[in-house]
Design a protein around this motif. Structure first.
Motif, PDB file in Angstrom:
ATOM      1  N   MET A   1       0.847  -1.198   0.000  1.00 54.02           N
ATOM      2  CA  MET A   1       0.000   0.000   0.000  1.00 54.02           C
ATOM      3  C   MET A   1       0.877   1.241   0.000  1.00 54.02           C
ATOM      4  SD  MET A   1      -3.097   0.828   2.645  1.00 54.02           S
ATOM      5  CE  MET A   1      -2.241   2.116   3.538  1.00 54.02           C
ATOM      6  N   SER A   2       0.575   2.163  -0.862  1.00 52.87           N
ATOM      7  CA  SER A   2       1.398   3.376  -0.918  1.00 52.87           C
ATOM      8  C   SER A   2       0.919   4.376   0.139  1.00 52.87           C
ATOM      9  CB  SER A   2       1.331   4.006  -2.305  1.00 52.87           C
ATOM     10  OG  SER A   2       0.018   4.422  -2.579  1.00 52.87           O
ATOM     11  N   ILE A   3       1.854   5.190   0.578  1.00 58.92           N
ATOM     12  CA  ILE A   3       1.543   6.176   1.618  1.00 58.92           C
ATOM     13  C   ILE A   3       0.947   7.417   0.955  1.00 58.92           C
ATOM     14  CG2 ILE A   3       2.588   7.724   3.324  1.00 58.92           C
ATOM     15  CD1 ILE A   3       4.629   5.509   3.861  1.00 58.92           C
ATOM     16  N   PRO A   4      -0.225   7.838   1.420  1.00 57.88           N
ATOM     17  CA  PRO A   4      -0.826   9.030   0.794  1.00 57.88           C
ATOM     18  C   PRO A   4      -0.027  10.287   1.148  1.00 57.88           C
ATOM     19  CG  PRO A   4      -2.167   8.279   2.649  1.00 57.88           C
ATOM     20  CD  PRO A   4      -1.060   7.279   2.479  1.00 57.88           C
ATOM     21  N   ASN A   5      -0.109  11.283   0.281  1.00 57.79           N
ATOM     22  CA  ASN A   5       0.507  12.563   0.565  1.00 57.79           C
ATOM     23  C   ASN A   5      -0.474  13.469   1.293  1.00 57.79           C
ATOM     24  OD1 ASN A   5       3.175  12.529  -0.287  1.00 57.79           O
ATOM     25  ND2 ASN A   5       2.607  12.939  -2.425  1.00 57.79           N
ATOM     26  N   VAL A   6       0.109  14.375   2.094  1.00 59.87           N
ATOM     27  CA  VAL A   6      -0.672  15.452   2.694  1.00 59.87           C
ATOM     28  C   VAL A   6      -0.227  16.751   2.029  1.00 59.87           C
ATOM     29  CG1 VAL A   6      -1.076  16.788   4.796  1.00 59.87           C
ATOM     30  CG2 VAL A   6      -1.066  14.288   4.886  1.00 59.87           C
ATOM     31  N   ALA A   7      -1.175  17.432   1.422  1.00 62.18           N
ATOM     32  CA  ALA A   7      -0.895  18.732   0.804  1.00 62.18           C
ATOM     33  C   ALA A   7      -1.373  19.828   1.744  1.00 62.18           C
ATOM     34  CB  ALA A   7      -1.605  18.858  -0.541  1.00 62.18           C
ATOM     35  N   THR A   8      -0.530  20.836   1.945  1.00 62.51           N
ATOM     36  CA  THR A   8      -0.942  22.037   2.657  1.00 62.51           C
ATOM     37  C   THR A   8      -0.961  23.157   1.615  1.00 62.51           C
ATOM     38  OG1 THR A   8       0.080  21.241   4.689  1.00 62.51           O
ATOM     39  CG2 THR A   8      -0.371  23.602   4.560  1.00 62.51           C
TER      40      THR A   8
ATOM     41  N   ILE B   1      -2.235   8.308   8.903  1.00 61.23           N
ATOM     42  CA  ILE B   1      -2.693   7.147   8.130  1.00 61.23           C
ATOM     43  C   ILE B   1      -3.706   6.355   8.956  1.00 61.23           C
ATOM     44  CG2 ILE B   1      -1.964   4.955   7.106  1.00 61.23           C
ATOM     45  CD1 ILE B   1       0.715   6.421   6.433  1.00 61.23           C
ATOM     46  N   ALA B   2      -3.417   6.201  10.260  1.00 57.37           N
ATOM     47  CA  ALA B   2      -4.334   5.461  11.132  1.00 57.37           C
ATOM     48  C   ALA B   2      -5.678   6.172  11.231  1.00 57.37           C
ATOM     49  CB  ALA B   2      -3.715   5.289  12.517  1.00 57.37           C
ATOM     50  N   HIS B   3      -5.642   7.516  11.283  1.00 59.28           N
ATOM     51  CA  HIS B   3      -6.890   8.275  11.426  1.00 59.28           C
ATOM     52  C   HIS B   3      -7.600   8.501  10.090  1.00 59.28           C
ATOM     53  CE1 HIS B   3      -5.995  10.294  15.564  1.00 59.28           C
ATOM     54  NE2 HIS B   3      -5.632   9.031  15.539  1.00 59.28           N
ATOM     55  N   GLY B   4      -6.843   8.436   9.006  1.00 56.40           N
ATOM     56  CA  GLY B   4      -7.445   8.659   7.697  1.00 56.40           C
ATOM     57  C   GLY B   4      -7.637  10.116   7.345  1.00 56.40           C
ATOM     58  N   HIS B   5      -6.947  11.026   8.068  1.00 55.48           N
ATOM     59  CA  HIS B   5      -7.033  12.446   7.713  1.00 55.48           C
ATOM     60  C   HIS B   5      -5.753  13.166   8.141  1.00 55.48           C
ATOM     61  CE1 HIS B   5      -9.261  12.419  11.765  1.00 55.48           C
ATOM     62  NE2 HIS B   5      -8.039  12.847  12.014  1.00 55.48           N
ATOM     63  N   ALA B   6      -5.580  14.370   7.606  1.00 58.05           N
ATOM     64  CA  ALA B   6      -4.371  15.140   7.889  1.00 58.05           C
ATOM     65  C   ALA B   6      -4.464  15.804   9.247  1.00 58.05           C
ATOM     66  CB  ALA B   6      -4.175  16.205   6.808  1.00 58.05           C
ATOM     67  N   HIS B   7      -3.327  15.893   9.928  1.00 58.72           N
ATOM     68  CA  HIS B   7      -3.213  16.662  11.167  1.00 58.72           C
ATOM     69  C   HIS B   7      -2.422  17.935  10.890  1.00 58.72           C
ATOM     70  CE1 HIS B   7      -3.629  12.647  13.571  1.00 58.72           C
ATOM     71  NE2 HIS B   7      -4.787  13.093  13.145  1.00 58.72           N
ATOM     72  N   GLY B   8      -2.313  18.785  11.927  1.00 61.97           N
ATOM     73  CA  GLY B   8      -1.489  19.980  11.780  1.00 61.97           C
ATOM     74  C   GLY B   8      -2.279  21.144  11.236  1.00 61.97           C
ATOM     75  N   PRO B   9      -1.576  22.207  10.833  1.00 57.32           N
ATOM     76  CA  PRO B   9      -2.247  23.445  10.422  1.00 57.32           C
ATOM     77  C   PRO B   9      -3.314  23.189   9.379  1.00 57.32           C
ATOM     78  CG  PRO B   9       0.140  23.739  10.453  1.00 57.32           C
ATOM     79  CD  PRO B   9      -0.136  22.274  10.701  1.00 57.32           C
TER      80      PRO B   9
END
Ligand code: ZN
Length: 159
Positions: free
Chosen positions: A1-8, A146-154
């Motif tokens: 499984m590939s790791i999704p990217n987080v875009a800010t 990844i565990a939560h299925g959403h981005a954290h941070g700003p």
């Protein structure tokens, strides 16, 4: 499984006449985990092709934005079908179901004969979305995200 990217990214959203509908300049950039349907499909497809620092202006059609207008969600409802204590007025919004994705209805018009005209389409359904995008950061999601299925941070979830 590939790791999704987080875009800010920063965004500005305009209608076809150039009127600004929304932007991130006051709230700050938002962080989104890509490829999860957390943003409109057109952006979910565009952002993975962009790099940190890149800017782009795009027009996203309704089919990849907030959908085409569904006439079956435009209803004429007798006032007496609302709860008696409901303060039915223009622009009031309500849902008829708690299910995720259930339409959010907006009261568009109330006529003298006691009918309430409601619209369950997204306000931007049927509209081309004119986006200006600037990628502030692009990184792989961390294990918590990844565990939560959403981005954290700003601009993402804070917890
Ligand atoms: Zn989380």
């Amino acid at each position: 499984m590939s790791i999704p990217n987080v875009a800010t990214f920063h965004y500005a959203l305009r209608d076809k006449d150039g009127n600004e509908i929304d932007n991130s300049s006051e709230k700050g950039p938002i962080s989104i985990m890509l490829g999860k349907g957390h943003i409109v499909q057109g952006l979910d497809e565009l952002l993975p092709t962009m790099k940190k620092g890149e800017k782009k202006s795009v027009v996203i059609p309704p089919e990849k934005g907030y959908g085409v207008v569904d006439e079956s969600l435009r209803l004429k409802v007798p006032r007496n079908q609302f709860p008696p204590d409901a303060d039915v007025k223009l622009r009031m919004q309500f849902q008829t179901s708690d299910e995720p994705g259930a339409p959010l209805f907006t009261v568009m018009h109330i006529d003298e004969d006691g009918f309430v005209y409601v619209d369950g389409n997204h306000p931007l359904a049927g509209h081309d979305l004119h986006f200006d995008i600037e990628i502030v950061d692009m990184r792989p999601a961390d294990p918590d995200e990844i565990a939560h299925g959403h981005a954290h941070g700003p601009g993402g979830h804070q917890h």
